[in-house]
Design a protein around this motif. Sequence first.
Motif, PDB file in Angstrom:
ATOM      1  N   ALA A 120       0.828  -1.203   0.000  1.00 34.34           N
ATOM      2  CA  ALA A 120       0.000   0.000   0.000  1.00 34.34           C
ATOM      3  C   ALA A 120       0.862   1.252   0.000  1.00 34.34           C
ATOM      4  N   PHE A 121       1.950   1.243   0.787  1.00 38.98           N
ATOM      5  CA  PHE A 121       2.869   2.385   0.786  1.00 38.98           C
ATOM      6  C   PHE A 121       3.496   2.562  -0.598  1.00 38.98           C
ATOM      7  N   SER A 122       3.893   1.454  -1.217  1.00 38.46           N
ATOM      8  CA  SER A 122       4.490   1.522  -2.551  1.00 38.46           C
ATOM      9  C   SER A 122       3.498   2.094  -3.554  1.00 38.46           C
ATOM     10  N   ALA A 123       2.226   1.696  -3.436  1.00 34.67           N
ATOM     11  CA  ALA A 123       1.202   2.227  -4.332  1.00 34.67           C
ATOM     12  C   ALA A 123       1.036   3.733  -4.139  1.00 34.67           C
ATOM     13  N   PHE A 124       1.117   4.179  -2.895  1.00 36.40           N
ATOM     14  CA  PHE A 124       1.039   5.617  -2.606  1.00 36.40           C
ATOM     15  C   PHE A 124       2.168   6.363  -3.314  1.00 36.40           C
ATOM     16  N   ILE A 125       3.384   5.834  -3.206  1.00 33.34           N
ATOM     17  CA  ILE A 125       4.549   6.482  -3.813  1.00 33.34           C
ATOM     18  C   ILE A 125       4.421   6.503  -5.335  1.00 33.34           C
TER      19      ILE A 125
ATOM     20  N   VAL B  78       4.341   7.723   8.135  1.00 33.28           N
ATOM     21  CA  VAL B  78       3.174   8.603   8.077  1.00 33.28           C
ATOM     22  C   VAL B  78       3.609  10.052   7.872  1.00 33.28           C
ATOM     23  N   LEU B  79       4.677  10.475   8.551  1.00 32.20           N
ATOM     24  CA  LEU B  79       5.168  11.843   8.365  1.00 32.20           C
ATOM     25  C   LEU B  79       5.642  12.073   6.934  1.00 32.20           C
ATOM     26  N   VAL B  80       6.336  11.088   6.364  1.00 30.33           N
ATOM     27  CA  VAL B  80       6.797  11.215   4.975  1.00 30.33           C
ATOM     28  C   VAL B  80       5.609  11.378   4.031  1.00 30.33           C
ATOM     29  N   MET B  81       4.598  10.533   4.196  1.00 26.75           N
ATOM     30  CA  MET B  81       3.435  10.621   3.320  1.00 26.75           C
ATOM     31  C   MET B  81       2.698  11.947   3.500  1.00 26.75           C
TER      32      MET B  81
ATOM     33  N   LEU C 140      -4.696  11.481  -1.437  1.00 31.60           N
ATOM     34  CA  LEU C 140      -5.521  11.932  -0.321  1.00 31.60           C
ATOM     35  C   LEU C 140      -6.461  10.818   0.145  1.00 31.60           C
ATOM     36  N   ALA C 141      -6.978  10.045  -0.797  1.00 31.03           N
ATOM     37  CA  ALA C 141      -7.849   8.932  -0.436  1.00 31.03           C
ATOM     38  C   ALA C 141      -7.065   7.788   0.191  1.00 31.03           C
ATOM     39  N   MET C 142      -5.830   7.581  -0.265  1.00 32.44           N
ATOM     40  CA  MET C 142      -5.020   6.480   0.246  1.00 32.44           C
ATOM     41  C   MET C 142      -4.441   6.760   1.622  1.00 32.44           C
ATOM     42  N   PHE C 143      -4.194   8.017   1.944  1.00 29.71           N
ATOM     43  CA  PHE C 143      -3.487   8.363   3.173  1.00 29.71           C
ATOM     44  C   PHE C 143      -4.174   7.812   4.427  1.00 29.71           C
ATOM     45  N   PRO C 144      -5.471   8.070   4.661  1.00 30.46           N
ATOM     46  CA  PRO C 144      -6.092   7.530   5.883  1.00 30.46           C
ATOM     47  C   PRO C 144      -6.120   6.008   5.906  1.00 30.46           C
ATOM     48  N   VAL C 145      -6.204   5.376   4.734  1.00 30.88           N
ATOM     49  CA  VAL C 145      -6.183   3.912   4.684  1.00 30.88           C
ATOM     50  C   VAL C 145      -4.835   3.390   5.161  1.00 30.88           C
TER      51      VAL C 145
END
Length: 218
Positions: free
Chosen positions: A42-47, A150-153, A166-171
């Motif tokens: 999920a983190f990789s998808a965010f990046i 979390v701070l990086v994101m 923005l949608a992925m962050f709370p998930v």
Amino acid sequence: MHDSIPAYGLWSLVVLNSIVFIFFAFSFFKPATPRDWRSFGAFSAFIIALFTEMYGFPLTIYLLSGWLQSRYPGVDWFSHDAGHLLEELFGWRANPHFGPFHILSFVFIGGGFILISAGWKPLYQAQRQHKLATTGIYARIRHPQYVGFVLVMFGFLLQWPTLLTLAMFPVLVFMYWRLSKHEERESLAEFGDAYARYMREVPAFIPRLSAQRADARG
């Protein structure tokens, strides 16, 4: 002022930046269980989503272009500078790389990387010795690496907000919280009262203002 030359379609930068940040996360996170891999994925998808919109295709700008153009007709919304949405929406008309949100984003991103790095050495040493990690940053918070991610994101959201991230962050925040609870249950099973005492004395995510705490190494 804004650079009027479109700055998208740079897929080599998408790939390069994604690889750098994902490799950095992998080197410290070292996922092992299926739960770890889901969180890391999920983190990789965010990046990837972030850098795709930053250098590849500006999906958020495209979807909001009608509203943005009607509210800010003098802005070339498909220039790279205009992608710094918070600077634009709050009226920063100078170079957005020196804007308040962009500078603040570096504070969060840098602070996140410092936490991730600071948590690696004491955790590695404790794991080798089959002990609790209670020294260094672990004397202040129990999950510095998750807080760091979390701070990086959040820093990247300040620098380059998109609808998808923005949608992925709370998930992702929820996933890291669940992962921390899972690790705490495992630590309680392995270390018993020692970890229970550590949990009472050291906050999970936000350090106390006072640096004093009882020794949690016993």
